[in-house]
Enzyme design. Structure first.
Site, PDB file in Angstrom:
ATOM      1  CG  PHE A 206      -0.246   0.370   2.526  1.00  0.00           C
ATOM      2  CD1 PHE A 206      -0.012   1.691   2.883  1.00  0.00           C
ATOM      3  CD2 PHE A 206       0.165  -0.619   3.405  1.00  0.00           C
ATOM      4  CE1 PHE A 206       0.622   2.013   4.075  1.00  0.00           C
ATOM      5  CE2 PHE A 206       0.798  -0.309   4.592  1.00  0.00           C
ATOM      6  CZ  PHE A 206       1.028   1.014   4.934  1.00  0.00           C
ATOM      7  CE  LYS A 230      -3.022  -8.962  -4.031  1.00  0.00           C
ATOM      8  NZ  LYS A 230      -3.523  -8.141  -2.844  1.00  0.00           N
ATOM      9  CB  SER A 283       3.894  -7.552   6.330  1.00  0.00           C
ATOM     10  OG  SER A 283       3.104  -8.672   5.966  1.00  0.00           O
ATOM     11  CB  CYS A 338      10.618  -1.377   3.633  1.00  0.00           C
ATOM     12  SG  CYS A 338      11.294  -0.999   2.011  1.00  0.00           S
ATOM     13  CD  GLU A 443       8.332  -3.245   8.856  1.00  0.00           C
ATOM     14  OE1 GLU A 443       8.888  -2.608   7.938  1.00  0.00           O
ATOM     15  OE2 GLU A 443       7.653  -4.266   8.649  1.00  0.00           O
TER      16      GLU A 443
END
Length: 571
Positions: A206, A230, A283, A338, A443
């Site tokens: 996202f 996707k 993730s 990230c 995280e």
């Protein structure tokens, strides 16, 4: 009328944006935004807000109205800045929609792989020109569905465009190699070339709705593959716009497709026989599941996972410069990237630590909340669940003995000038953090910066090397010797020296490692092209006219040496 716009007319679709998109100077067709399917009686029956538009799939060069699976409700697409529902997607793609996208990609592959590389490169160049012109519309998609500031959204588009432009230069990178043989006894020549794999699947996150699809699709397409994307349910629109622009630029119908849905949809696409490679960013739990599913299906995979990036402030570093870098790298994009620096490692005693903390706190307290072009520097989080997770981790850190010196977990929307329904948090700064605390080990993916104190640079490198992650790190210093020693010892895939977010240029590839990556070939760069291709070697012998030997009836039972000359004994 383009295929995309023809579909808009026949399905009574309305575009998100109205600005025409020029494909390139040499192109003769145009696209106008991403069409969204407006609510209808049949759509509303599936649940969700019937006023919110449906975000379509993109199949066979046109938008495709999603089919709601039985007993399912539409998943809302939310504006994180306000909490308002602005769109709907199916929770999972219907089987017939997945099949249609996969079949279209498989059908387009033979002709696309046989298209000359130079032509594929020109198509990608036209696509790059179209994306450049459509950049404001793409940035608007990003702002609307992620809540990013406009500057951050524009950066998302620009970084993706850089990879797209790099892909247009692929003919220089996809050249084969030749190993010429000796002419004695008939030459044995060997050549090796790179061939496409088939259909490639990109499962994207996202937080970068434009950049990550453009890490995947351009290089895969220019190499001769077809591509399925996707996107995540939270940010579905930009991928459709990118696919429409690619089609307008000359990518054949079916060669690029977009399928909306969740984890089950991703699993169905991975298991589809035409899919021969999977690229994933997201993730750690989801990435490990994708990698395992790809391995079970015998499909090549690369996955970028979670991260915990450390910024090391060396004893000789300029405090003001380091504080500015830490503040921007920790709280830009609300920490939802990230490569965010989420841990500041200060080398030195209590006075040195206090000086760095105070400098960061002062800069952080001055940051403003806001999305789009509101003038803010920190946008909202992606969802209410993300807000709750950050609050839990900050509260847990205090319970474990850390000190919350700046608590941004409670926001007065009126005082901040933001919508009370949005998913807002101010930045938080937590000191006295030690390994083992949940806020250090996990995280956070939110606007939180942890401070850890260590006595020496060697201790800093040891701390970073012990982390299970390995995406990126930065060291702030005025000494080249300190920087070199730290880079060699930290064990991280991407090291910034006075650069807080060391993301490589497109030609180099993204080299995050450790527990932050699965697969041997990184995204984009030469390794990206290598990931989307397979080598084929051709060994040839063409005997000279009138010569004897192998190739003209003589039986040979020994393996031909690579030189093409029979081995001799006795000198």
């Amino acid at each position: 009328m383009s295929a995309c716009m023809a579909a808009c007319s026949s399905l009574r679709l309305q575009p998100v944006a109205t600005a025409a998109v020029a494909v390139a100077a040499a192109a003769t067709r145009h696209a106008r935004g991403v069409p969204l399917v407006r609510g209808s009686a049949s759509a509303a029956a599936g649940g969700g807000s019937s006023a919110a538009p449906l975000v379509p799939h993109f199949v066979s060069g046109a938008v495709r109205v999603p089919t709601l699976p039985p007993s399912a409700s539409w998943t809302p697409v939310t504006d994180p800045a306000t909490g308002a529902v602005i769109g709907r997607v199916p929770p999972e793609a219907a089987a017939k929609d997945v099949a249609a996208a996969v079949d279209a990609a498989a059908a387009a592959f033979p002709a696309w792989q046989d298209t000359p590389l130079a032509h594929r490169s020109r198509v990608v160049a036209r696509w790059a020109a179209a994306v450049s012109v459509a950049a404001p519309d793409l940035a608007a998609d990003v702002v609307r569905e992620t809540g990013k500031t406009l500057a951050d959204a524009e950066g998302d588009v620009t970084r993706g465009l850089e990879v797209l432009e790099y892909a247009a230069a692929a003919p220089a990178l996809l050249t084969g190699t030749t190993f010429p043989g000796s002419r004695r006894g008939g030459a044995v020549d060997m050549s090796q070339r790179l061939l496409p794999l088939g259909t490639v699947l990109g499962i994207t996150p996202f937080n970068f709705p434009v950049m990550i699809p453009l890490w995947v699709a351009p290089l895969a397409l220019v190499a001769g593959n077809t591509v399925l994307l996707k996107p995540p349910p939270a940010t579905p629109s930009a991928a459709v716009r990118l696919a429409a622009l690619a089609t307008e630029a000359g990518v054949p119908p079916g060669a690029i497709g977009v399928v909306q849905g969740g984890a089950a949809t991703a699993a169905s696409l991975i298991a589809a026989p035409p899919v021969r490679a999977v690229s994933f960013v997201g993730s750690t739990p989801a990435g490990r599941a994708v990698y395992a599913a790809a391995a079970a299906a015998g499909v090549r995979a690369q996955a970028n996972l979670g991260a915990k990036n450390h910024g090391v402030v060396a004893p000789d570093a300029d405090v003001d410069a380091a504080a500015a870098a830490l503040t921007g790298a920790a709280f830009g994009a609300s920490g939802q990237r990230c490569m965010a620096l989420s841990v500041a490692v200060v080398v030195g005693g209590p006075q040195r630590v206090a000086a760095v903390v105070d400098a960061v706190v002062a800069r952080t307290a001055a940051l403003r909340l806001g999305a789009g072009n509101s003038g803010g520097e920190v946008g909202p989080l992606i969802s209410a669940d993300a807000v709750a997770r950050v609050r839990t981790l900050v509260a847990g850190a205090a319970a474990e003995g850390a000190t919350v010196v700046l608590d941004g977990t409670v926001v007065d929307a009126a005082a901040e000038g933001v919508h009370p329904g949005g998913f807002w948090l101010r930045p938080s700064i937590v000191t006295d953090v030690t390994p083992g605390m949940a806020i250090y080990e996990q995280e956070v993916f939110g606007p939180v910066l942890c401070f850890v104190a260590v006595p020496t640079m060697d201790a800093a490198a040891e701390l970073v090397r012990a982390s299970p992650y390995g995406n990126g790190t930065a060291v702030f210093t005025t000494s080249a010797a300190v920087a070199r020693r730290y880079a060699a010892a930290c064990g991280v895939g991407q090291v910034g020296v006075n650069v807080p977010i060391p993301v490589p240029a497109p030609a180099l590839g993204f080299t995050g490692g450790g527990g932050s990556a699965l697969g041997d070939l990184p995204f984009y760069g030469r390794t990206g092209l290598q990931f989307y291709t397979r080598p084929q070697t051709v060994v040839e012998r063409w005997p000279e006219q009138g010569s004897g030997g192998a190739g003209r009836g003589e039986v040979t039972t020994s393996m031909t040496p690579a030189s093409g000359v029979a081995a001799r004994s006795g000198g």
